[in-house]
Write a protein that holds these residues in place. Structure first.
Motif, short mmCIF file in Angstrom:
data_model
loop_
_atom_site.label_atom_id
_atom_site.label_comp_id
_atom_site.label_asym_id
_atom_site.label_seq_id
_atom_site.Cartn_x
_atom_site.Cartn_y
_atom_site.Cartn_z
N UNK A 172 4.57 -53.30 -22.47
CA UNK A 172 5.90 -52.97 -23.00
C UNK A 172 6.20 -51.48 -22.77
N UNK A 173 5.19 -50.65 -22.97
CA UNK A 173 5.38 -49.21 -22.72
C UNK A 173 5.72 -48.94 -21.25
N UNK A 174 5.00 -49.62 -20.36
CA UNK A 174 5.26 -49.45 -18.92
C UNK A 174 6.70 -49.83 -18.59
N UNK A 175 7.12 -50.98 -19.10
CA UNK A 175 8.46 -51.50 -18.81
C UNK A 175 9.52 -50.59 -19.43
N UNK A 176 9.36 -50.26 -20.70
CA UNK A 176 10.39 -49.46 -21.40
C UNK A 176 10.48 -48.03 -20.86
N UNK A 177 9.36 -47.47 -20.45
CA UNK A 177 9.38 -46.06 -20.04
C UNK A 177 9.77 -45.84 -18.58
N UNK A 178 9.52 -46.84 -17.73
CA UNK A 178 9.74 -46.61 -16.30
C UNK A 178 10.68 -47.60 -15.62
N UNK A 179 10.98 -48.72 -16.29
CA UNK A 179 11.84 -49.73 -15.67
C UNK A 179 13.31 -49.42 -15.85
N UNK A 180 14.15 -49.96 -14.97
CA UNK A 180 15.60 -49.76 -15.07
C UNK A 180 16.17 -50.52 -16.27
N UNK A 207 16.19 -55.71 -4.74
CA UNK A 207 16.02 -54.70 -3.67
C UNK A 207 17.33 -53.95 -3.40
N UNK A 208 18.47 -54.55 -3.80
CA UNK A 208 19.76 -53.87 -3.65
C UNK A 208 19.92 -52.75 -4.67
N UNK A 209 19.02 -52.73 -5.68
CA UNK A 209 19.12 -51.72 -6.74
C UNK A 209 19.75 -52.27 -7.99
N UNK A 210 20.24 -53.52 -7.93
CA UNK A 210 20.92 -54.09 -9.10
C UNK A 210 19.92 -54.59 -10.14
N UNK A 211 20.20 -54.28 -11.41
CA UNK A 211 19.39 -54.76 -12.52
C UNK A 211 20.20 -55.79 -13.29
N UNK A 212 19.60 -56.89 -13.66
CA UNK A 212 20.33 -57.92 -14.39
C UNK A 212 19.35 -58.84 -15.11
N UNK A 213 19.92 -59.85 -15.72
CA UNK A 213 19.10 -60.80 -16.47
C UNK A 213 19.34 -62.21 -15.96
N UNK A 233 18.25 -51.73 -24.43
CA UNK A 233 16.91 -51.77 -25.03
C UNK A 233 15.95 -52.61 -24.18
N UNK A 234 16.54 -53.37 -23.24
CA UNK A 234 15.69 -54.19 -22.35
C UNK A 234 15.66 -53.57 -20.96
N UNK A 235 14.51 -53.68 -20.32
CA UNK A 235 14.31 -53.07 -19.00
C UNK A 235 13.66 -54.06 -18.04
N UNK A 236 13.86 -53.79 -16.75
CA UNK A 236 13.15 -54.54 -15.72
C UNK A 236 11.75 -53.95 -15.58
N UNK A 237 10.86 -54.68 -14.91
CA UNK A 237 9.55 -54.10 -14.60
C UNK A 237 9.76 -53.02 -13.54
N UNK A 238 9.14 -51.86 -13.71
CA UNK A 238 9.37 -50.78 -12.72
C UNK A 238 8.86 -51.18 -11.34
N UNK A 239 9.56 -50.73 -10.32
CA UNK A 239 9.04 -50.96 -8.97
C UNK A 239 8.04 -49.85 -8.64
N UNK A 240 7.29 -49.98 -7.55
CA UNK A 240 6.23 -48.99 -7.26
C UNK A 240 6.76 -47.57 -7.18
N UNK A 241 7.96 -47.41 -6.61
CA UNK A 241 8.52 -46.06 -6.46
C UNK A 241 8.78 -45.42 -7.83
N UNK A 262 18.79 -52.56 -18.66
CA UNK A 262 19.81 -53.59 -18.50
C UNK A 262 21.12 -53.05 -19.09
N UNK A 263 22.18 -53.06 -18.31
CA UNK A 263 23.44 -52.44 -18.74
C UNK A 263 23.97 -53.03 -20.05
N UNK A 264 23.96 -54.36 -20.17
CA UNK A 264 24.55 -54.99 -21.36
C UNK A 264 23.66 -54.86 -22.60
N UNK A 265 22.37 -54.53 -22.39
CA UNK A 265 21.45 -54.32 -23.51
C UNK A 265 20.40 -53.30 -23.08
#
Length: 292
Positions: free
Chosen positions: A143-151, A44-50, A158-166, A153-156
């Motif tokens: 995978x398309x949903x995650x890759x196209x709309x999720x934030x 919720x802070x906006x940070x993306x990580x693994x 090619x990987x993304x978080x699940x997009x939030x509703x916004x 990951x800085x260190x990689x």
DNA sequence: GGTAGACCTGGACGC
DNA sequence: GCGTCCAGGTCTACC
């Protein structure tokens, strides 16, 4: 940094991770069958990580980046507790299962917990993506949903978080159809994202609501794209096991188990597990099918 | 409340 | 390579 979280015993990580197919869906990633997995989060802070999770003697260890704040660590801890059902007490189910040969294995194998995503929003979308399609297509659409709309990951990247509703609410039906390949599900997904993003629908409140299960089911059925199968699946994720997610596979299994392979309907599947009452869903989920 | 047909994609199959 | 068929739940219209 490592976060140590205790689980209500008995607990084993692998049976939770492989309780259904969620571990195969991004942003989950697994290396082997040991149960160890990683997940790309967006806080919720906006940070993306693994985070990487593996089993320890009393629960799990969660490995995350050292730079996280105290509140971010707390949020991750709460998410992991929910995802793995660490606080769940299944002793009543185990007691009932002891007298049923087709369920006698559940306590010994520590089965009963079902892997969840951190948010019900993510689980509703994933559930809609499982309907009326093959599993390979579910994996691809997710995978398309995650890759196209999720934030990313800085260190990689090619990987993304699940997009939030916004993030998801900003796209269009046309893109979800033509680029994300969601087909007829595109308007359902977009409407859901917009309703949650606007505050019209508070899905996360369903995790802790006191609503009776039939009432909660009515709310879930009010979501476009969620029918009786999807609603029952989501109720299972919410820890309510009194409805069965009856799909074509369930009808095939029940038919072979009790009806000599004759064609059957939803009612026969329901009848087969009626005696399990509030544990109906778990009994069905972990049943040792003789023909499987 | 029950039923039929449409929705959509991608894999399998036949040509 | 192309066309056809099929599997998979949900929605909507209709009875």
């Amino acid at each position: 940094m490592k976060i140590f979280l205790e689980a209500h015993p008995p607990f084993s990580l692998a049976p939770v991770v492989w309780s259904h197919g969620w571990a195969q869906l991004a942003p989950f990633a697994t290396e082997d069958r040991s149960g160890k997995f990683s997940y790309v989060f967006h806080l919720s802070s906006g940070k993306t990580g693994e985070m990487t999770i593996h089993e320890i003697e009393s629960g799990v260890s969660v490995e995350v980046d050292d730079s996280l704040s105290q509140s971010e660590v707390w949020e991750i801890s709460q998410n992991v507790k929910w995802m793995l059902g660490l606080d769940q007490d299944l002793s009543e189910f185990y007691l009932a299962a002891r007298n049923e040969p087709s369920l006698a294995h559940v306590e010994e194998r520590r089965q009963g917990r079902i892997l969840r995503s951190p948010t019900l929003f993510e689980d509703v979308i994933k559930t809609i993506l499982t309907t009326n399609t093959l599993w390979a297509a579910t994996i691809r659409m997710n995978k398309n949903v995650v890759d196209q709309f999720g934030s990313a990951l800085a260190k990689d990247p090619s990987r993304h978080a699940f997009p939030n509703p916004e993030q998801l609410a900003m796209t269009s039906i046309e893109i979800l159809r033509s680029s994300t390949r969601l087909g007829y599900r595109a308007p359902y997904i977009l409407e859901l994202a917009k309703r949650v993003a606007s505050g019209d629908l508070d899905l996360e409140a369903y995790k802790t609501t006191d609503l009776p299960t039939p009432e909660l089911r009515k709310h879930l059925l009010g979501i476009k794209g969620v029918g009786s199968y999807a609603a029952a699946n989501l109720l299972m994720i919410l820890g309510r096991y009194d409805y069965l997610p009856v799909d074509s596979w369930a009808m095939r299994m029940v038919s072979q188990e009790w009806y000599q392979g004759e064609p059957i309907g939803r009612a026969e599947v329901e009848n087969a597990f009626e005696r399990w009452g509030k544990w109906k869903g778990l009994a069905y989920w972990f049943w040792n099918w003789s023909s499987n």
